[in-house]
Scaffold this active site. Sequence first.
Site, PDB file in Angstrom:
ATOM      1  N   ASP A   2     -11.447  12.980  11.308  1.00  0.00           N
ATOM      2  CA  ASP A   2     -10.584  12.406  10.269  1.00  0.00           C
ATOM      3  C   ASP A   2      -9.118  12.729  10.546  1.00  0.00           C
ATOM      4  O   ASP A   2      -8.236  11.882  10.433  1.00  0.00           O
ATOM      5  CB  ASP A   2     -11.016  12.869   8.861  1.00  0.00           C
ATOM      6  CG  ASP A   2     -11.376  14.346   8.797  1.00  0.00           C
ATOM      7  OD1 ASP A   2     -11.514  14.987   9.854  1.00  0.00           O
ATOM      8  OD2 ASP A   2     -11.515  14.873   7.677  1.00  0.00           O
ATOM      9  N   ASP A  38     -10.382   1.705  19.442  1.00  0.00           N
ATOM     10  CA  ASP A  38      -9.823   0.437  18.957  1.00  0.00           C
ATOM     11  C   ASP A  38      -8.485   0.673  18.255  1.00  0.00           C
ATOM     12  O   ASP A  38      -7.537  -0.095  18.438  1.00  0.00           O
ATOM     13  CB  ASP A  38     -10.785  -0.248  17.977  1.00  0.00           C
ATOM     14  CG  ASP A  38     -11.694  -1.230  18.696  1.00  0.00           C
ATOM     15  OD1 ASP A  38     -11.880  -1.070  19.922  1.00  0.00           O
ATOM     16  OD2 ASP A  38     -12.210  -2.159  18.046  1.00  0.00           O
ATOM     17  N   ASP A  78     -15.753   4.738  19.404  1.00  0.00           N
ATOM     18  CA  ASP A  78     -15.716   3.310  19.122  1.00  0.00           C
ATOM     19  C   ASP A  78     -14.529   3.007  18.201  1.00  0.00           C
ATOM     20  O   ASP A  78     -13.713   2.107  18.451  1.00  0.00           O
ATOM     21  CB  ASP A  78     -17.040   2.916  18.440  1.00  0.00           C
ATOM     22  CG  ASP A  78     -17.212   1.417  18.322  1.00  0.00           C
ATOM     23  OD1 ASP A  78     -16.354   0.674  18.816  1.00  0.00           O
ATOM     24  OD2 ASP A  78     -18.222   0.988  17.734  1.00  0.00           O
ATOM     25  N   LYS A 102     -16.808  16.544  14.337  1.00  0.00           N
ATOM     26  CA  LYS A 102     -16.831  16.777  12.885  1.00  0.00           C
ATOM     27  C   LYS A 102     -17.667  18.035  12.667  1.00  0.00           C
ATOM     28  O   LYS A 102     -18.661  18.057  11.929  1.00  0.00           O
ATOM     29  CB  LYS A 102     -17.436  15.542  12.191  1.00  0.00           C
ATOM     30  CG  LYS A 102     -17.315  15.535  10.700  1.00  0.00           C
ATOM     31  CD  LYS A 102     -15.898  15.306  10.177  1.00  0.00           C
ATOM     32  CE  LYS A 102     -15.862  15.370   8.663  1.00  0.00           C
ATOM     33  NZ  LYS A 102     -14.499  15.457   8.121  1.00  0.00           N
ATOM     34  N   TYR A 110     -25.743   5.479  17.810  1.00  0.00           N
ATOM     35  CA  TYR A 110     -26.091   4.098  18.131  1.00  0.00           C
ATOM     36  C   TYR A 110     -27.464   3.980  18.789  1.00  0.00           C
ATOM     37  O   TYR A 110     -28.035   2.905  18.864  1.00  0.00           O
ATOM     38  CB  TYR A 110     -25.021   3.456  19.040  1.00  0.00           C
ATOM     39  CG  TYR A 110     -23.682   3.241  18.341  1.00  0.00           C
ATOM     40  CD1 TYR A 110     -23.559   3.378  16.964  1.00  0.00           C
ATOM     41  CD2 TYR A 110     -22.550   2.899  19.060  1.00  0.00           C
ATOM     42  CE1 TYR A 110     -22.352   3.195  16.328  1.00  0.00           C
ATOM     43  CE2 TYR A 110     -21.329   2.703  18.426  1.00  0.00           C
ATOM     44  CZ  TYR A 110     -21.240   2.857  17.059  1.00  0.00           C
ATOM     45  OH  TYR A 110     -20.036   2.671  16.433  1.00  0.00           O
TER      46      TYR A 110
END
Length: 366
Positions: A225, A253, A249, A193, A143
């Site tokens: 994943d 959620d 992020d 990852k 980000y």
Amino acid sequence: MSEARKIVILPGDGIGPEIIAEGEKVLQLVNDKHNLGLSTQTCIFGGAAYDEHGTPLPESTLNACREADAILLGAIGGPKYDTAPRDLRPERGLLGLRAELKLFANLRPALLYPELADASSLKHELVAGLDLMILRELTGGIYFGQPRGIEERGGERVGFNTMVYSESEIRQIAVRAFEIARQRGSRLCSVDKANVLEVSELWREIVIDVHKDYQDVELSHMYVDNAAMQLVRAPKQFDVMVTSNIFGDILSDAAAMLTGSIGMLPSASLDDAGKGMYEPIHGSAPDIAGQGIANPLATILSVAMMLRYTLNEPEAASSIEDAVASVITQGYRCPDIATGDSGEKQVTTVQMGEAVVAALQSGASS
Ligand code: NAD
């Protein structure tokens, strides 16, 4: 306690002042009961500050927050401000405050009281009693990474971002994660990852290195994943998860929605010294503002997080968490968590706050 520790309270907009009033009652009570030596100061922030001072984050509020040990925020924003200049909107004030205070660690617990398990989209037995914490790195990663942009290459436009973490950034969030795991179930799962991304390879290497100082905490690693899959398959396997900005992020959620109750979930954003801003994960709920029906429990649980993670008062924190569990068991429900069961007592914002105060006073929860 020699010097009073300072808490800045930012009620904000919409339901913010309503839920904060109940959070404050609880804070004052535990302050007296546990002799915590806390002093509070209320400051104007968000849309309310824009209305009065023409800016969502007045200098006086920013300075008070800089000097505070911790900040308790209600919520900000509302449709009224949609037409305000972009850089003066309430949300900009919030981003500005997080950046000014260098709040790099975002803690999002997903906690589901067994009595509320039917609010979840997952099967009762998969989520009843769920209690996991996601720690998301908040000020680095893709980000913020450079270079970023959209440009012409070989006759077509390409978009690009950079996922970048320095060793010190990873170390900082990893240390915080191990500290938090120690205060809970002492199990930490680092999500990355590393099979594909070099930035994740370094992430994993540093987390393993930091682990040398936290051998009492059990460390595991999971690819993002698989973590997404495991969160909806068997979420109770996790205690604390730590991950980068973008993975956190998304995963936080998903984890929050496992609980199905936005009015119940607190959060914290911490700096490297442990100073923090504590707030419910929900917004200012303009659709129910002024009706006295907003659920104050996410805010009350944010007070508990503040006591645990910044003020180092775990006993006072537990007393609040136990009091909240007790009012849920007693059947008190604001409309957002009501199911219509016969044992439920539908209550207003104020009545819910009073029920928690009564549970704290009765001592059943201390
Ligand atoms: P929201 O979280 O305010 O509301 C979503 C839904 O959940 C609404 O139906 C609302 O009534 C309900 N809800 C939220 N909190 C509740 C509570 N405590 N008790 C009962 N019901 C509750 O999200 P939104 O409607 O998308 O956003 C409204 C405003 O809040 C926007 O201006 C947005 O920018 C802002 N916002 C602020 C924050 C923050 O202050 N940190 C976070 C998210 C959104």
